[in-house]
Write a protein that holds these residues in place. Structure first.
Motif, PDB file in Angstrom:
ATOM      1  N   GLY A 105     -38.048  38.552  16.246  1.00 16.14           N
ATOM      2  CA  GLY A 105     -39.047  38.542  17.147  1.00 16.14           C
ATOM      3  C   GLY A 105     -40.503  37.956  16.421  1.00 16.14           C
ATOM      4  O   GLY A 105     -40.495  37.901  15.425  1.00 16.14           O
ATOM      5  N   SER A 106     -40.975  37.480  17.508  1.00 18.42           N
ATOM      6  CA  SER A 106     -42.085  36.831  17.125  1.00 18.42           C
ATOM      7  C   SER A 106     -43.484  37.722  16.598  1.00 18.42           C
ATOM      8  O   SER A 106     -44.235  37.587  15.658  1.00 18.42           O
ATOM      9  N   GLN A 107     -43.321  39.140  16.985  1.00 20.77           N
ATOM     10  CA  GLN A 107     -44.144  40.264  16.736  1.00 20.77           C
ATOM     11  C   GLN A 107     -43.914  40.447  15.148  1.00 20.77           C
ATOM     12  O   GLN A 107     -44.947  40.521  14.368  1.00 20.77           O
ATOM     13  N   PHE A 110     -45.933  37.574  13.418  1.00 21.43           N
ATOM     14  CA  PHE A 110     -47.464  37.755  13.376  1.00 21.43           C
ATOM     15  C   PHE A 110     -47.760  38.750  12.175  1.00 21.43           C
ATOM     16  O   PHE A 110     -48.803  38.541  11.632  1.00 21.43           O
ATOM     17  N   TYR A 137     -53.790  39.157  22.987  1.00 20.24           N
ATOM     18  CA  TYR A 137     -52.459  39.941  22.926  1.00 20.24           C
ATOM     19  C   TYR A 137     -52.624  41.460  22.278  1.00 20.24           C
ATOM     20  O   TYR A 137     -53.162  41.650  20.981  1.00 20.24           O
ATOM     21  N   ASN A 190     -51.391  36.186  26.699  1.00 14.11           N
ATOM     22  CA  ASN A 190     -51.231  37.593  27.059  1.00 14.11           C
ATOM     23  C   ASN A 190     -52.430  38.535  26.736  1.00 14.11           C
ATOM     24  O   ASN A 190     -52.774  38.405  25.623  1.00 14.11           O
ATOM     25  N   ASP A 218     -49.898  30.929  19.341  1.00 13.27           N
ATOM     26  CA  ASP A 218     -48.706  31.805  19.716  1.00 13.27           C
ATOM     27  C   ASP A 218     -48.250  31.321  21.256  1.00 13.27           C
ATOM     28  O   ASP A 218     -48.848  31.251  22.195  1.00 13.27           O
ATOM     29  N   TYR A 221     -44.849  31.930  25.635  1.00 16.21           N
ATOM     30  CA  TYR A 221     -44.592  31.681  27.050  1.00 16.21           C
ATOM     31  C   TYR A 221     -44.671  30.208  27.146  1.00 16.21           C
ATOM     32  O   TYR A 221     -44.593  30.022  28.397  1.00 16.21           O
ATOM     33  N   SER A 246     -40.715  32.085  20.533  1.00 20.15           N
ATOM     34  CA  SER A 246     -39.479  33.292  20.723  1.00 20.15           C
ATOM     35  C   SER A 246     -38.663  33.085  22.017  1.00 20.15           C
ATOM     36  O   SER A 246     -38.917  32.242  22.663  1.00 20.15           O
ATOM     37  N   SER A 248     -37.638  35.523  23.664  1.00 22.96           N
ATOM     38  CA  SER A 248     -38.042  36.731  24.468  1.00 22.96           C
ATOM     39  C   SER A 248     -38.227  36.454  25.946  1.00 22.96           C
ATOM     40  O   SER A 248     -37.367  37.076  26.961  1.00 22.96           O
ATOM     41  N   LYS A 249     -39.101  35.640  26.260  1.00 20.96           N
ATOM     42  CA  LYS A 249     -39.508  35.295  27.560  1.00 20.96           C
ATOM     43  C   LYS A 249     -38.624  34.455  28.248  1.00 20.96           C
ATOM     44  O   LYS A 249     -38.639  34.267  29.436  1.00 20.96           O
ATOM     45  N   ARG A 256     -34.329  39.952  19.863  1.00 22.57           N
ATOM     46  CA  ARG A 256     -35.367  39.807  18.502  1.00 22.57           C
ATOM     47  C   ARG A 256     -35.292  38.586  17.788  1.00 22.57           C
ATOM     48  O   ARG A 256     -35.122  38.571  16.633  1.00 22.57           O
TER      49      ARG A 256
HETATM   50  N1  PLP Z   1     -46.979  36.704  21.540  1.00 24.41           N
HETATM   51  C1  PLP Z   1     -47.214  37.196  22.805  1.00 24.41           C
HETATM   52  C2  PLP Z   1     -48.209  36.529  23.422  1.00 24.41           C
HETATM   53  C3  PLP Z   1     -46.520  38.322  23.616  1.00 24.41           C
HETATM   54  O1  PLP Z   1     -46.925  38.590  24.919  1.00 24.41           O
HETATM   55  C4  PLP Z   1     -45.532  38.891  22.718  1.00 24.41           C
HETATM   56  C5  PLP Z   1     -44.561  39.942  23.702  1.00 24.41           C
HETATM   57  O2  PLP Z   1     -45.015  40.339  24.482  1.00 24.41           O
HETATM   58  C6  PLP Z   1     -45.158  38.516  21.548  1.00 24.41           C
HETATM   59  C7  PLP Z   1     -45.979  37.667  21.041  1.00 24.41           C
HETATM   60  C8  PLP Z   1     -44.102  39.254  21.002  1.00 24.41           C
HETATM   61  O3  PLP Z   1     -42.739  38.887  21.504  1.00 24.41           O
HETATM   62  P1  PLP Z   1     -41.387  38.996  20.803  1.00 24.41           P
HETATM   63  O4  PLP Z   1     -41.425  39.817  19.157  1.00 24.41           O
HETATM   64  O5  PLP Z   1     -40.320  39.699  21.581  1.00 24.41           O
HETATM   65  O6  PLP Z   1     -41.084  37.570  20.089  1.00 24.41           O
END
Ligand code: PLP
Length: 415
Positions: A105-107, A110, A137, A190, A218, A221, A246, A248-249, A256
């Motif tokens: 995941g990108s979380q 970070f 975010y 976000n 980041d 999206y 990511s 994810s979206k 992840r």
């Molecule tokens: N960055 C932004 C702006 C996000 O909104 C989110 C998740 O909502 C993430 C990063 C992390 O996403 P993920 O870990 O699923 O890639």
């Protein structure tokens, strides 16, 4: 139980933890109207695509092979090679497989990057992460090993027709001192759906270069995937950029899979961190996405399925909100991307945390806006207590019912 300082810090009930708890509650409580979380919408055409892809992987044996083997710490080679080709071909970026690493995941990325580029340095210096514009975010706020890790600047607010507004970077007041290790922005942002203009990004890039620090973008999206961006801006990358992406979206948050695109020393550092902390990033997301990346379908699907879906939902939610809350003190941030509408109730007589509680009692879950100001320490700034984030991407019936509950509360408060 006695926890270490690390334990003390990372076991706090952080804003992100509340959000994830609420998300879970929204998924398990049948009466909850969940307009809080960041879960992408279940877009039928994308779910079909994933279903077919999973089936094909199962039949070819690749699914079991992906589960039965560790990838290397940089992430699945074939995915990384295909992505480098795609980005070179489609966007003309001068990158190779050595410029890409995968994370869980990108979380996860970070956390690595904020602590790699800021915090305490061996020579005693301390550096911080700079957010040139907050709201930012919520997930960044607690992901640092040291206290006092972030600094942020308030935006300028441009009021637009039809009750909309837009945040801009306040370059007049922005100061990037020698104690800044990296500049970070989400684009689209976000929680606000803001998209920094090309000029703003170029300006930040110049500042970062002049200071000899990276610009972290980041792009969870953005383009080329998942493409949840409605304004006409250029994708951005150069050798001083760290771009985080990511799957994810696009609709695969459970896999992840995060992607970091950067100069080789950063990629090498991420790879080494992954080896120590995770051994290797997960392999199911990359296995699912390889065919879409090799064929380029990931871009077509983003442009033709994902983006129009969200644009339509955003337009509908804006229309419903405007009809339900006619008060001129109610403003909506111009929706330019991401999954959220950022609602500003100017002169709201209660704190947005209280508004959150009241709505939760009526089974409506949103996210109170005060969490989204990491690095801003100004309890008197009313604006930061007057906003909420609403996920507009859930099904129409839920969005309608949620907006009706919100409107009852707000109209009563304003009356
Ligand atoms: N960055 C932004 C702006 C996000 O909104 C989110 C998740 O909502 C993430 C990063 C992390 O996403 P993920 O870990 O699923 O890639």
């Amino acid at each position: 139980m006695d926890f270490s300082s690390f334990g003390e810090k990372f076991t706090r009930h952080a804003g992100i933890t509340q959000l994830m708890d609420d998300l879970n509650q929204g998924l398990t409580n049948p009466d909850a109207i969940m307009l809080g979380g960041g879960n992408p919408a279940p877009i039928p055409a994308m779910l079909d695509q994933f279903q077919q892809q999973a089936q094909a992987l199962l039949e070819s044996g690749d699914l079991v092979r992906a589960m039965a083997n560790y990838d290397g710490p940089q992430g699945k080679d074939r995915f990384i090679g295909a992505l480098a080709d795609l980005l070179r071909r489609e966007l003309g970026w001068d990158i190779t497989a050595r410029n890409i690493a995968l994370t869980n995941g990108s979380q996860n990325a970070f956390f690595y990057l904020f602590n790699l580029l800021a915090g305490e340095f061996p020579d005693g210096r301390k550096k911080k992460v700079l957010f040139p514009l907050a709201p930012e975010y919520i997930g960044y706020a607690d992901s640092a090993l040291s206290e006092d890790h972030f600094v942020a600047y308030k935006p300028t607010i441009e009021k637009l027709p039809e009750g909309q507004f837009k945040y801009h970077v306040d370059f007049e007041h922005l100061e990037v001192g020698d104690d800044i290790g990296v500049i970070c922005v989400s684009r689209p942002t976000n929680p606000t759906g803001n998209v920094l203009t090309d000029e703003e990004i170029e300006h930040l890039d110049q500042i970062a270069r002049a200071k000899g620090i990276p610009l972290l973008l980041d792009n969870a999206y953005g383009v080329p995937f998942p493409g949840i961006i409605f304004s006409d801006v250029k994708p951005f990358w150069n050798t001083n950029t760290i771009l985080c992406m990511s799957l994810s979206k696009l609709g695969l948050p459970g896999t992840r899979c995060g992607i970091v695109i950067a100069q080789e020393p950063i990629i090498q550092a991420i790879t080494n961190l992954s080896g120590i902390i995770n051994l290797a990033p997960g392999s199911l997301g990359p296995a699912m996405a390889i065919p879409m990346i090799e064929s380029g379908d990931i871009i077509t699907l983003s442009e033709q399925v994902v983006k129009p879906f969200y644009r339509e939902r955003a337009n509908l939610a804006v229309k419903l909100l405007r009809e339900a809350i006619p008060d001129p003190r109610f403003h909506i941030h111009k929706p330019e991307g991401a999954l959220f509408l950022w609602l500003w109730f100017e002169d709201l007589p209660i704190h947005c945390a209280e508004l959150y509680q009241r709505l939760k009692e009526k089974n409506l879950l949103i996210v109170p806006g005060h969490y989204f100001f990491p690095g801003i320490d100004d309890p008197d700034w009313r604006h930061s207590q007057e906003c909420i984030r609403l996920n507009y991407a859930q099904n129409e019936d839920l969005v309608r019912r949620g907006i009706a509950i919100l409107a009852d509360e707000i109209n009563a408060l304003y009356a």
